[in-house]
Scaffold this motif. Structure first.
Motif, PDB file in Angstrom:
ATOM      1  N   GLU A 275     -41.814 -16.845-127.894  1.00  0.00           N
ATOM      2  CA  GLU A 275     -41.861 -17.554-126.611  1.00  0.00           C
ATOM      3  C   GLU A 275     -43.263 -18.093-126.291  1.00  0.00           C
ATOM      4  O   GLU A 275     -43.389 -19.244-125.865  1.00  0.00           O
ATOM      5  CB  GLU A 275     -41.334 -16.672-125.476  1.00  0.00           C
ATOM      6  N   PRO A 276     -44.335 -17.301-126.483  1.00  0.00           N
ATOM      7  CA  PRO A 276     -45.666 -17.868-126.234  1.00  0.00           C
ATOM      8  C   PRO A 276     -45.964 -19.081-127.132  1.00  0.00           C
ATOM      9  O   PRO A 276     -46.643 -20.018-126.698  1.00  0.00           O
ATOM     10  CB  PRO A 276     -46.618 -16.704-126.536  1.00  0.00           C
ATOM     11  N   CYS A 277     -45.437 -19.071-128.363  1.00  0.00           N
ATOM     12  CA  CYS A 277     -45.645 -20.213-129.261  1.00  0.00           C
ATOM     13  C   CYS A 277     -44.985 -21.470-128.684  1.00  0.00           C
ATOM     14  O   CYS A 277     -45.551 -22.565-128.749  1.00  0.00           O
ATOM     15  CB  CYS A 277     -45.085 -19.920-130.653  1.00  0.00           C
ATOM     16  N   LYS A 278     -43.801 -21.304-128.112  1.00  0.00           N
ATOM     17  CA  LYS A 278     -43.095 -22.438-127.497  1.00  0.00           C
ATOM     18  C   LYS A 278     -43.879 -22.954-126.290  1.00  0.00           C
ATOM     19  O   LYS A 278     -43.942 -24.164-126.053  1.00  0.00           O
ATOM     20  CB  LYS A 278     -41.689 -22.020-127.071  1.00  0.00           C
ATOM     21  N   THR A 279     -44.485 -22.052-125.538  1.00  0.00           N
ATOM     22  CA  THR A 279     -45.306 -22.424-124.384  1.00  0.00           C
ATOM     23  C   THR A 279     -46.543 -23.203-124.830  1.00  0.00           C
ATOM     24  O   THR A 279     -47.020 -24.084-124.115  1.00  0.00           O
ATOM     25  CB  THR A 279     -45.757 -21.143-123.636  1.00  0.00           C
ATOM     26  N   TYR A 280     -47.042 -22.880-126.002  1.00  0.00           N
ATOM     27  CA  TYR A 280     -48.269 -23.475-126.538  1.00  0.00           C
ATOM     28  C   TYR A 280     -48.053 -24.907-127.035  1.00  0.00           C
ATOM     29  O   TYR A 280     -48.985 -25.717-127.019  1.00  0.00           O
ATOM     30  CB  TYR A 280     -48.768 -22.584-127.675  1.00  0.00           C
ATOM     31  N   ASP A 281     -46.842 -25.232-127.467  1.00  0.00           N
ATOM     32  CA  ASP A 281     -46.571 -26.553-128.056  1.00  0.00           C
ATOM     33  C   ASP A 281     -47.046 -27.720-127.188  1.00  0.00           C
ATOM     34  O   ASP A 281     -47.752 -28.597-127.680  1.00  0.00           O
ATOM     35  CB  ASP A 281     -45.090 -26.692-128.408  1.00  0.00           C
TER      36      ASP A 281
ATOM     37  N   THR B  78     -61.675 -17.912-134.058  1.00  0.00           N
ATOM     38  CA  THR B  78     -60.275 -17.511-133.977  1.00  0.00           C
ATOM     39  C   THR B  78     -59.969 -17.097-132.547  1.00  0.00           C
ATOM     40  O   THR B  78     -60.761 -16.391-131.923  1.00  0.00           O
ATOM     41  CB  THR B  78     -59.993 -16.306-134.905  1.00  0.00           C
ATOM     42  N   ARG B  79     -58.832 -17.537-132.043  1.00  0.00           N
ATOM     43  CA  ARG B  79     -58.352 -17.113-130.729  1.00  0.00           C
ATOM     44  C   ARG B  79     -56.903 -16.657-130.880  1.00  0.00           C
ATOM     45  O   ARG B  79     -56.102 -17.346-131.500  1.00  0.00           O
ATOM     46  CB  ARG B  79     -58.410 -18.247-129.701  1.00  0.00           C
ATOM     47  N   GLU B  80     -56.579 -15.507-130.300  1.00  0.00           N
ATOM     48  CA  GLU B  80     -55.207 -15.003-130.322  1.00  0.00           C
ATOM     49  C   GLU B  80     -54.541 -15.289-128.990  1.00  0.00           C
ATOM     50  O   GLU B  80     -55.191 -15.262-127.948  1.00  0.00           O
ATOM     51  CB  GLU B  80     -55.192 -13.504-130.611  1.00  0.00           C
ATOM     52  N   GLY B  81     -53.233 -15.543-129.045  1.00  0.00           N
ATOM     53  CA  GLY B  81     -52.477 -15.850-127.831  1.00  0.00           C
ATOM     54  C   GLY B  81     -52.586 -17.322-127.475  1.00  0.00           C
ATOM     55  O   GLY B  81     -53.201 -18.109-128.176  1.00  0.00           O
ATOM     56  N   VAL B  82     -51.970 -17.661-126.373  1.00  0.00           N
ATOM     57  CA  VAL B  82     -52.000 -19.039-125.896  1.00  0.00           C
ATOM     58  C   VAL B  82     -53.384 -19.319-125.315  1.00  0.00           C
ATOM     59  O   VAL B  82     -53.881 -18.569-124.486  1.00  0.00           O
ATOM     60  CB  VAL B  82     -50.912 -19.269-124.818  1.00  0.00           C
ATOM     61  N   VAL B  83     -53.990 -20.396-125.783  1.00  0.00           N
ATOM     62  CA  VAL B  83     -55.287 -20.827-125.257  1.00  0.00           C
ATOM     63  C   VAL B  83     -55.000 -21.894-124.201  1.00  0.00           C
ATOM     64  O   VAL B  83     -54.356 -22.901-124.490  1.00  0.00           O
ATOM     65  CB  VAL B  83     -56.195 -21.386-126.378  1.00  0.00           C
TER      66      VAL B  83
END
Length: 110
Positions: free
Chosen positions: A32-38, A90-95
């Motif tokens: 879900e966070p990946c979808k938010t990041y798109d 490197t950054r983890e999570g949604v930036v």
């Protein structure tokens, strides 16, 4: 292609990251966070047409085998910032968009 989010996979990874500035977001389709990041990545690609912005779909069989061998991911999405083949950050999570823009400005624009 400038201004668009590119598909990053084993076959184009080296060429992509060897550019003067590249951002690669590693993610999964079910994340879900990946979808938010798109949309954030799409907005960033349009804002910085001279920086390559790409997504590596880590869940697709056979597409990122070599990438997985060279990088370890604790969290998805994970974002890497490259310049001339060197991993700078490197950054983890949604930036968030403002932080992503600041990181690109500070580390990739010369």
């Amino acid at each position: 292609m400038a201004g668009t989010v590119e598909d990053v996979r084993d076959e184009n990874y080296k060429e992509f990251t060897d550019s003067s500035g590249a951002v690669v977001a590693y993610g999964l389709a079910t994340c879900e966070p990946c979808k938010t990041y798109d949309p954030i990545l799409e907005e960033t690609a349009a804002k910085f047409p001279n920086i390559k912005v790409g997504k590596a779909k880590m869940h697709v069989p056979g597409r990122c085998r070599e990438i997985k061998k060279s990088h370890t991911f604790e969290t998805y999405p994970t974002t890497h910032f490259f310049a001339h083949g060197k991993l700078l950050l490197t950054r983890e999570g949604v930036v968030e968009p403002s932080e992503l823009a600041a990181l690109i400005s500070d580390h990739l624009l010369t």
